[in-house]
Motif scaffolding. Structure first.
Motif, PDB file in Angstrom:
ATOM      1  N   THR A 197      49.221  72.059  40.296  1.00  5.46           N
ATOM      2  CA  THR A 197      50.377  72.949  40.121  1.00  5.46           C
ATOM      3  C   THR A 197      51.411  72.320  39.190  1.00  5.46           C
ATOM      4  OG1 THR A 197      51.326  72.162  42.198  1.00  5.46           O
ATOM      5  CG2 THR A 197      50.056  74.190  42.292  1.00  5.46           C
ATOM      6  N   ALA A 198      51.534  70.988  39.219  1.00  6.96           N
ATOM      7  CA  ALA A 198      52.448  70.308  38.287  1.00  6.96           C
ATOM      8  C   ALA A 198      51.991  70.511  36.843  1.00  6.96           C
ATOM      9  CB  ALA A 198      52.535  68.819  38.612  1.00  6.96           C
ATOM     10  N   ASP A 199      50.686  70.643  36.641  1.00  4.87           N
ATOM     11  CA  ASP A 199      50.133  70.890  35.305  1.00  4.87           C
ATOM     12  C   ASP A 199      50.114  72.380  34.945  1.00  4.87           C
ATOM     13  OD1 ASP A 199      49.695  68.193  34.928  1.00  4.87           O
ATOM     14  OD2 ASP A 199      47.580  68.270  35.511  1.00  4.87           O
ATOM     15  N   GLY A 200      50.658  73.226  35.845  1.00 10.06           N
ATOM     16  CA  GLY A 200      50.722  74.660  35.582  1.00 10.06           C
ATOM     17  C   GLY A 200      49.481  75.420  36.006  1.00 10.06           C
ATOM     18  N   GLY A 201      48.613  74.780  36.777  1.00  6.32           N
ATOM     19  CA  GLY A 201      47.375  75.422  37.204  1.00  6.32           C
ATOM     20  C   GLY A 201      47.491  76.107  38.551  1.00  6.32           C
ATOM     21  N   THR A 202      46.395  76.723  38.934  1.00  4.48           N
ATOM     22  CA  THR A 202      46.270  77.371  40.233  1.00  4.48           C
ATOM     23  C   THR A 202      45.137  76.689  40.975  1.00  4.48           C
ATOM     24  OG1 THR A 202      46.920  79.478  39.251  1.00  4.48           O
ATOM     25  CG2 THR A 202      45.881  79.568  41.400  1.00  4.48           C
ATOM     26  N   PHE A 203      45.398  76.223  42.189  1.00  4.78           N
ATOM     27  CA  PHE A 203      44.399  75.524  42.996  1.00  4.78           C
ATOM     28  C   PHE A 203      43.786  76.531  43.947  1.00  4.78           C
ATOM     29  CE2 PHE A 203      43.088  72.215  46.110  1.00  4.78           C
ATOM     30  CZ  PHE A 203      42.445  71.362  45.237  1.00  4.78           C
ATOM     31  N   ARG A 204      42.508  76.837  43.712  1.00  6.93           N
ATOM     32  CA  ARG A 204      41.853  77.854  44.539  1.00  6.93           C
ATOM     33  C   ARG A 204      40.347  77.605  44.560  1.00  6.93           C
ATOM     34  NH1 ARG A 204      42.810  80.723  39.588  1.00  6.93           N
ATOM     35  NH2 ARG A 204      40.913  81.742  38.844  1.00  6.93           N
ATOM     36  N   ALA A 205      39.677  78.359  45.409  1.00 10.99           N
ATOM     37  CA  ALA A 205      38.226  78.240  45.545  1.00 10.99           C
ATOM     38  C   ALA A 205      37.538  78.756  44.293  1.00 10.99           C
ATOM     39  CB  ALA A 205      37.747  79.019  46.764  1.00 10.99           C
ATOM     40  N   GLY A 206      36.440  78.098  43.929  1.00 10.41           N
ATOM     41  CA  GLY A 206      35.689  78.531  42.758  1.00 10.41           C
ATOM     42  C   GLY A 206      34.236  78.100  42.837  1.00 10.41           C
ATOM     43  N   GLY A 207      33.421  78.759  42.073  1.00 14.30           N
ATOM     44  CA  GLY A 207      32.001  78.423  42.015  1.00 14.30           C
ATOM     45  C   GLY A 207      31.257  78.840  43.257  1.00 14.30           C
ATOM     46  N   ILE A 208      29.983  78.563  43.255  1.00 17.83           N
ATOM     47  CA  ILE A 208      29.116  78.985  44.349  1.00 17.83           C
ATOM     48  C   ILE A 208      29.422  78.241  45.644  1.00 17.83           C
ATOM     49  CG2 ILE A 208      27.212  77.401  43.902  1.00 17.83           C
ATOM     50  CD1 ILE A 208      25.351  79.847  44.318  1.00 17.83           C
TER      51      ILE A 208
ATOM     52  N   GLY B 126      32.409  77.333  46.634  1.00 18.92           N
ATOM     53  CA  GLY B 126      33.708  77.721  47.169  1.00 18.92           C
ATOM     54  C   GLY B 126      34.669  76.557  47.276  1.00 18.92           C
ATOM     55  N   ALA B 127      34.349  75.451  46.610  1.00 16.76           N
ATOM     56  CA  ALA B 127      35.221  74.277  46.646  1.00 16.76           C
ATOM     57  C   ALA B 127      36.539  74.588  45.953  1.00 16.76           C
ATOM     58  CB  ALA B 127      34.540  73.097  45.957  1.00 16.76           C
ATOM     59  N   LYS B 128      37.604  74.024  46.472  1.00 13.35           N
ATOM     60  CA  LYS B 128      38.910  74.211  45.835  1.00 13.35           C
ATOM     61  C   LYS B 128      38.987  73.328  44.602  1.00 13.35           C
ATOM     62  CE  LYS B 128      41.442  76.320  49.327  1.00 13.35           C
ATOM     63  NZ  LYS B 128      42.713  76.452  49.969  1.00 13.35           N
ATOM     64  N   MET B 129      39.514  73.909  43.537  1.00 13.86           N
ATOM     65  CA  MET B 129      39.637  73.200  42.270  1.00 13.86           C
ATOM     66  C   MET B 129      40.796  73.768  41.475  1.00 13.86           C
ATOM     67  SD  MET B 129      36.279  74.789  40.424  1.00 13.86           S
ATOM     68  CE  MET B 129      35.282  74.380  41.837  1.00 13.86           C
ATOM     69  N   CYS B 130      41.122  73.081  40.417  1.00 11.22           N
ATOM     70  CA  CYS B 130      42.252  73.471  39.570  1.00 11.22           C
ATOM     71  C   CYS B 130      41.779  74.387  38.443  1.00 11.22           C
ATOM     72  CB  CYS B 130      42.908  72.225  38.989  1.00 11.22           C
ATOM     73  SG  CYS B 130      44.453  72.577  38.130  1.00 11.22           S
ATOM     74  N   PHE B 131      42.374  75.547  38.358  1.00 11.14           N
ATOM     75  CA  PHE B 131      42.118  76.483  37.270  1.00 11.14           C
ATOM     76  C   PHE B 131      43.337  76.469  36.353  1.00 11.14           C
ATOM     77  CE2 PHE B 131      39.250  77.851  40.518  1.00 11.14           C
ATOM     78  CZ  PHE B 131      38.152  78.352  39.838  1.00 11.14           C
ATOM     79  N   LEU B 132      43.092  76.217  35.081  1.00 11.19           N
ATOM     80  CA  LEU B 132      44.176  76.121  34.104  1.00 11.19           C
ATOM     81  C   LEU B 132      44.054  77.227  33.063  1.00 11.19           C
ATOM     82  CD1 LEU B 132      43.992  72.274  33.576  1.00 11.19           C
ATOM     83  CD2 LEU B 132      45.859  73.506  34.685  1.00 11.19           C
TER      84      LEU B 132
ATOM     85  N   LEU C 180      42.828  66.741  48.960  1.00 12.24           N
ATOM     86  CA  LEU C 180      42.976  68.119  48.474  1.00 12.24           C
ATOM     87  C   LEU C 180      44.442  68.441  48.189  1.00 12.24           C
ATOM     88  CD1 LEU C 180      40.409  69.930  50.779  1.00 12.24           C
ATOM     89  CD2 LEU C 180      40.239  69.643  48.298  1.00 12.24           C
ATOM     90  N   ARG C 181      45.337  68.013  49.079  1.00 12.07           N
ATOM     91  CA  ARG C 181      46.776  68.262  48.858  1.00 12.07           C
ATOM     92  C   ARG C 181      47.263  67.543  47.607  1.00 12.07           C
ATOM     93  NH1 ARG C 181      46.769  67.851  54.472  1.00 12.07           N
ATOM     94  NH2 ARG C 181      47.420  65.665  54.393  1.00 12.07           N
ATOM     95  N   ALA C 182      46.790  66.321  47.387  1.00 13.11           N
ATOM     96  CA  ALA C 182      47.187  65.564  46.182  1.00 13.11           C
ATOM     97  C   ALA C 182      46.659  66.256  44.923  1.00 13.11           C
ATOM     98  CB  ALA C 182      46.663  64.130  46.265  1.00 13.11           C
ATOM     99  N   GLU C 183      45.411  66.730  44.960  1.00 13.28           N
ATOM    100  CA  GLU C 183      44.852  67.443  43.812  1.00 13.28           C
ATOM    101  C   GLU C 183      45.619  68.733  43.553  1.00 13.28           C
ATOM    102  OE1 GLU C 183      40.590  67.975  43.683  1.00 13.28           O
ATOM    103  OE2 GLU C 183      40.296  66.023  44.649  1.00 13.28           O
ATOM    104  N   GLU C 184      46.002  69.421  44.632  1.00  7.67           N
ATOM    105  CA  GLU C 184      46.766  70.663  44.464  1.00  7.67           C
ATOM    106  C   GLU C 184      48.128  70.393  43.843  1.00  7.67           C
ATOM    107  OE1 GLU C 184      48.019  74.672  46.928  1.00  7.67           O
ATOM    108  OE2 GLU C 184      47.416  72.898  48.062  1.00  7.67           O
ATOM    109  N   ARG C 185      48.810  69.331  44.273  1.00 10.01           N
ATOM    110  CA  ARG C 185      50.119  68.988  43.687  1.00 10.01           C
ATOM    111  C   ARG C 185      49.986  68.682  42.198  1.00 10.01           C
ATOM    112  NH1 ARG C 185      50.748  66.390  48.624  1.00 10.01           N
ATOM    113  NH2 ARG C 185      50.075  64.383  47.782  1.00 10.01           N
ATOM    114  N   THR C 186      48.969  67.910  41.837  1.00  7.41           N
ATOM    115  CA  THR C 186      48.736  67.583  40.429  1.00  7.41           C
ATOM    116  C   THR C 186      48.431  68.839  39.629  1.00  7.41           C
ATOM    117  OG1 THR C 186      47.902  65.395  41.016  1.00  7.41           O
ATOM    118  CG2 THR C 186      47.293  66.243  38.845  1.00  7.41           C
TER     119      THR C 186
END
Length: 110
Positions: free
Chosen positions: A36-47, A49-55, A28-34
């Motif tokens: 945010t490096a791509d300009g996204g926001t890593f947060r919970a989404g969908g039913i 509540g899994a954390k994912m990248c929103f761009l 999860l930390r590695a996905e969050e770093r990637t």
């Protein structure tokens, strides 16, 4: 008394699950770093509540007639018959959109 203890143990184990898809905290930390490096926001989404990248999309707010006109989806206004590209991806919830053929559809994405 035993069923209650088992129930408490199951609840405690469920609470320890940080990710509904079984990703480790390191993953999860590695996905969050990637993200945010791509300009996204890593947060919970969908039913789940899994954390994912929103761009943010580059074409958010631009007019569209079909989903292929946009990076994400072409959100539709049934009242006006006009479309507007979504400003973020992925997109969750229920909304009206124009599909790849320009047909108006209602969809729910969880």
């Amino acid at each position: 008394m035993k069923p209650a203890a088992v129930l408490v143990a199951l609840i405690a184990l469920t609470a320890c699950q940080s990710d509904p898809f079984g990703r480790s905290n390191a993953d999860l930390r590695a996905e969050e770093r990637t993200c945010t490096a791509d300009g996204g926001t890593f947060r919970a989404g969908g039913i789940t509540g899994a954390k994912m990248c929103f761009l943010q999309t580059r074409d958010g707010g631009q007019s569209c007639r079909r989903s292929t006109d946009c990076e994400s989806v072409c959100l539709a206004s049934p009242d006006t018959g006009k479309g507007q590209c979504a400003s973020e991806r992925p997109l969750f919830g229920c909304f009206d959109m124009f599909d790849e053929n320009g047909e108006l559809i209602a969809i729910c994405v969880d």
